[in-house]
Design an enzyme around this catalytic site. Structure first.
Site, short mmCIF file in Angstrom:
data_model
loop_
_atom_site.label_atom_id
_atom_site.label_comp_id
_atom_site.label_asym_id
_atom_site.label_seq_id
_atom_site.Cartn_x
_atom_site.Cartn_y
_atom_site.Cartn_z
N GLU A 143 1.87 5.45 12.87
CA GLU A 143 0.52 5.07 13.32
C GLU A 143 0.39 3.57 13.55
O GLU A 143 -0.21 3.14 14.54
CB GLU A 143 -0.50 5.50 12.26
CG GLU A 143 -1.93 5.11 12.61
CD GLU A 143 -2.86 5.30 11.43
OE1 GLU A 143 -4.07 5.23 11.65
OE2 GLU A 143 -2.37 5.47 10.30
N ASP A 144 0.93 2.75 12.67
CA ASP A 144 0.62 1.32 12.67
C ASP A 144 1.78 0.40 13.00
O ASP A 144 1.63 -0.82 12.95
CB ASP A 144 0.06 0.92 11.29
CG ASP A 144 -1.30 1.53 11.03
OD1 ASP A 144 -2.00 1.83 12.00
OD2 ASP A 144 -1.64 1.73 9.85
N ASP A 159 -24.92 16.30 -23.27
CA ASP A 159 -23.48 16.59 -23.16
C ASP A 159 -22.79 15.56 -22.26
O ASP A 159 -22.35 15.86 -21.16
CB ASP A 159 -23.23 18.01 -22.67
CG ASP A 159 -24.01 18.34 -21.41
OD1 ASP A 159 -24.97 17.62 -21.11
OD2 ASP A 159 -23.63 19.31 -20.73
N ASP A 204 -3.26 8.27 -0.68
CA ASP A 204 -3.57 7.15 0.21
C ASP A 204 -5.03 6.75 0.09
O ASP A 204 -5.38 5.57 -0.04
CB ASP A 204 -3.25 7.58 1.65
CG ASP A 204 -3.78 6.62 2.70
OD1 ASP A 204 -3.28 5.50 2.79
OD2 ASP A 204 -4.71 7.01 3.44
N HIS A 245 0.82 -1.22 0.00
CA HIS A 245 0.00 0.00 0.00
C HIS A 245 0.85 1.27 0.00
O HIS A 245 0.69 2.12 -0.89
CB HIS A 245 -0.96 -0.03 1.18
CG HIS A 245 -1.65 1.28 1.44
ND1 HIS A 245 -2.53 1.84 0.54
CD2 HIS A 245 -1.58 2.13 2.48
CE1 HIS A 245 -2.97 3.00 1.03
NE2 HIS A 245 -2.41 3.19 2.20
N HIS A 274 4.20 6.72 5.51
CA HIS A 274 3.06 7.45 6.10
C HIS A 274 2.28 6.67 7.15
O HIS A 274 1.55 7.26 7.94
CB HIS A 274 2.13 7.95 4.99
CG HIS A 274 1.24 6.91 4.39
ND1 HIS A 274 1.61 6.16 3.30
CD2 HIS A 274 -0.01 6.50 4.70
CE1 HIS A 274 0.64 5.33 2.98
NE2 HIS A 274 -0.35 5.50 3.80
#
Length: 707
Positions: free
Chosen positions: A76-77, A259, A139, A48, A72
């Protein structure tokens, strides 16, 4: 998965001077930190961040942004920290990674009031460095491309958030290709039947008429060649969501919508843009009211182009966009064009807007909003609307959102002008105040002393500034009456559930609803901007019906554990479902769950092998998660019993109670309460805070309590 060499090759194609060592180091570090983690699809998680970085290479972004994309999710993870990222990659990249982490932690798909506050945080994060939102948008785009692997309810939540926030934000930043793809990916989830229906009708139309795109493209090329204009021509059918939105806006069926094809002409100069426009209008009939010149009047994000709709081959309406190559680069990259590189040098595109200037124009008009609703209205109008340019009698240009009325025009000049408005002239003719203004019109406002805003003006006005000023005037005029009515409505609502509408309860409810004080809350209830039931629910959410979520197995409350390993909640921080968590392995004791912000985690920073990436199971957890609350209450007859009853009414259980201090006038005690999750805990604490005999209440954390 793209290798580090392949990723570097993508960067070298536009930036031969890229720092390869930095990119390889970031790639290796990200792969190491995410080792063992997988996505919902079963792929290694690190695929990812790599795909996000690859997406950003398409916009020719700088090395710092690409490294941020690779890292990134590390803070956090994974077991990585801000300090470690700063040590290895420098403060600029560490701040960018931290900024993306903060954006990720914003719950942007929550209630309107909370959403408004999160928008404020979003713009604050963007104002420090706009590159964080570029990474976040990439992301989100990759997550939406792979959304089919998520649970159905999560797909809907993410798609709604994408449609409401990220897609219009991408458009507002000038990245229209990303906006269109985000919208269509979300549309696929939110309304699959409508999307499939439009695609089927497209297929039927092509069978009947053939693929007209290459035919019209060749027609345009021929006309340009005959006029000695050098230019590239591209054509395509519009995205299903774009067509569906037109059908909804115009209340037309697919067969009557003409259109649905768009064409783009890229010329060598601005003069050629206008020459190409003349060629198109000579060859085909212009459609009245469907012309916009964003070259002479650029959008605030730097976008420049001529938009014209003509009746093309076989009478089919087609939209044509005409611009130069430099204008096209900005149209594709938007604000991101500021960081674009070519041949190792930052491109000086004269049409790229300075990010600092852009973000200041986005935020300065929001500072006037007095409450969250007004702010949210400002944000949504600013992000969603195209602009209309009108002229004052003196020839000055006034920018307004599409659909604006003379009333919006009046308030855009000055609040006093808006308040005293009694009529308007457009191009010299008297028109009603609800008239929708169009590009190029001259507007004159007629005022009169003694005039005041009318309640019907709320429905006429479009801009947040006008609506805010009208509401404020109406509230001030009827404030006392609204407060009196609001007090009676809340009294009845509280009595209906056997509670008292005390001043303390109203102040607590006002705080929960992000209002200034109890008086503003009552004023909003009395003016019907807020219902009495919403006030009650802010204090006693357990009165709401259960959502019917799946019940979580209490023995396996988290996801990400190795098979057969026991899990327990760490006593120091007492993390509950709904909070971000991490697992720490203890030899012979299994895994203990810590809140991600728990101070006890500091001692494990140098032991990455003990960290586990885990998260709570989605669903309804049992009310068996004990949380210790520190409580100070008035020492008076019946108070403690009433507090215990209050906790029980919230469907929570008191499992232990310990008195810390007893004084003649107050008690201090620790109460162990068993709750389901963070939302349940918040409801319990809110209900307790609303009681007038509760002097202080907080969650008790004890780092001396070992797991």
């Amino acid at each position: 998965m793209i290798s580090d060499s392949d990723l570097i090759a993508l960067v070298r194609a536009y930036n031969p001077k890229t720092n390869e060592a930095l990119l390889r180091d970031a790639y290796a570090y990200g792969a190491q930190m995410h080792e063992g983690q997988t996505r919902h699809s079963g792929e290694p998680y690190f695929t990812h961040p790599v795909e996000v970085a690859a997406l950003l290479t398409e916009q020719h972004l700088d090395d710092a942004t690409l490294v941020t994309a690779l890292l990134h999710d590390t803070i956090e993870d994974t077991g990585s920290t801000f300090a470690e990222v700063e040590r290895r990659f420098g403060s600029e990249i560490a701040e960018l990674v931290n900024g993306v982490t903060k954006l990720t932690n914003l719950e942007l798909s929550s209630t309107e009031t909370k959403q408004a506050e999160n928008f404020r945080k979003l713009f604050m994060a963007m104002s420090k460095d706009l590159r964080v939102i570029l990474v976040k948008l990439a992301d989100r785009l990759h997550n939406m491309r792979t959304i089919k692997h998520m649970r159905p309810e999560k797909q809907v939540q993410k798609s709604r958030e994408t449609m409401d926030i990220y897609a219009p934000l991408a458009g507002r930043m000038g990245m229209h290709w990303m906006r269109e793809e985000l919208e269509d990916l979300a549309f696929r989830v939110l309304n699959p039947e409508a999307r499939a229906s439009i695609i089927r009708r497209f297929i039927t139309l092509q069978k009947e008429t053939g693929n007209v795109v290459p035919k019209i493209t060749e027609d345009i090329r021929t006309e340009l060649a005959n006029a000695d204009i050098v230019g590239e021509v591209y054509g395509r059918a519009k995205k299903p969501f774009s067509i569906w939105r037109k059908m909804e806006e115009k209340k037309q069926s697919f067969s009557k919508l003409s259109d649905i094809y768009g064409f783009r002409i890229i010329t060598n100069s601005e003069d050629d843009c206008y020459r190409a426009l003349g060629v198109m209008h000579r060859r085909w009939s212009a459609v009245p009211g469907r012309f916009k010149d964003y070259i002479s009047q650029p959008k605030t994000n730097g976008y420049r182009s001529i938009h014209a709709t003509v009746s093309g081959r076989d009478g089919k309406r087609v939209e044509i966009q005409i611009r130069t190559r430099q204008m096209h680069d900005v149209a594709e990259a938007g604000v991101a064009a500021h960081w674009a590189y070519r041949d190792g040098e930052r491109v000086e595109n004269p049409f790229a807007v300075d990010p600092a200037t852009w973000i200041s124009t986005m935020t300065e008009r929001f500072e006037q909003a007095e409450d969250h609703d007004d702010f949210l209205e400002h944000v949504k109008l600013e992000m969603y609307s195209d602009q209309v340019f009108c002229f004052t009698p003196k020839g000055d240009v006034i920018k307004l959102p599409r659909g604006a009325t003379p009333l919006d025009y009046a308030y855009s000049i000055h609040t006093r002008i808006g308040h005293s408005c009694v009529g308007a002239k457009v191009d010299g003719l008297r028109v009603p105040l609800w008239t929708r203004l169009r590009n190029g019109q001259s507007v004159e406002i007629i005022t009169a002393e003694g005039q005041k805003p009318q309640p019907t003006w709320i429905d006429i006005a479009v801009t947040g500034r006008a609506k805010s000023a009208i509401r404020k005037s109406l509230r001030e005029e009827h404030r006392d009456r609204y407060i009196k009515l609001g007090r009676e409505l809340t009294r009845v609502a509280f009595e209906h559930i056997g509670k008292k509408s005390s001043d303390k309860a109203l102040e607590t409810a006002a705080k929960e609803l992000s209002l200034t004080d109890a008086s503003q809350l009552l004023e909003y209830v009395g003016s019907t901007e807020l219902s009495a039931r919403e006030v009650v629910m802010a204090l006693y959410p357990e009165l709401a019906e259960n959502s019917g979520m799946e019940t979580v197995d209490a023995k396996r409350p988290v996801v990400g554990l190795p098979e057969g390993v026991q899990v327990k909640r760490a006593a120091c921080c007492q993390a509950v479902p709904g909070e971000r968590i991490v697992g720490i392995k203890y030899k012979g004791q299994g895994v203990f769950v810590h809140a991600i912000a728990c101070d006890a985690l500091v001692e494990f920073e140098e032991q990455p092998d003990r960290w586990l990436d885990i998260h709570w199971h989605a669903g309804r957890h049992a009310a068996s998660n004990t949380v210790t609350l520190a409580l100070t209450i008035v020492n008076s007859f019946g108070v403690l019993g009433r507090i215990c009853t209050l906790i029980g009414e919230q469907n929570a259980n008191i499992s232990d109670m310990h008195f810390i201090d007893r004084k003649p006038d107050y008690f201090q005690l620790l109460v162990d309460v068993d709750v389901r999750d963070a939302e349940h805990l918040h409801g319990v604490m809110t209900a307790m805070e609303a009681d007038s005999d509760v002097a202080a209440l907080e969650r008790h954390m004890d780092l001396n309590r070992k797991p």
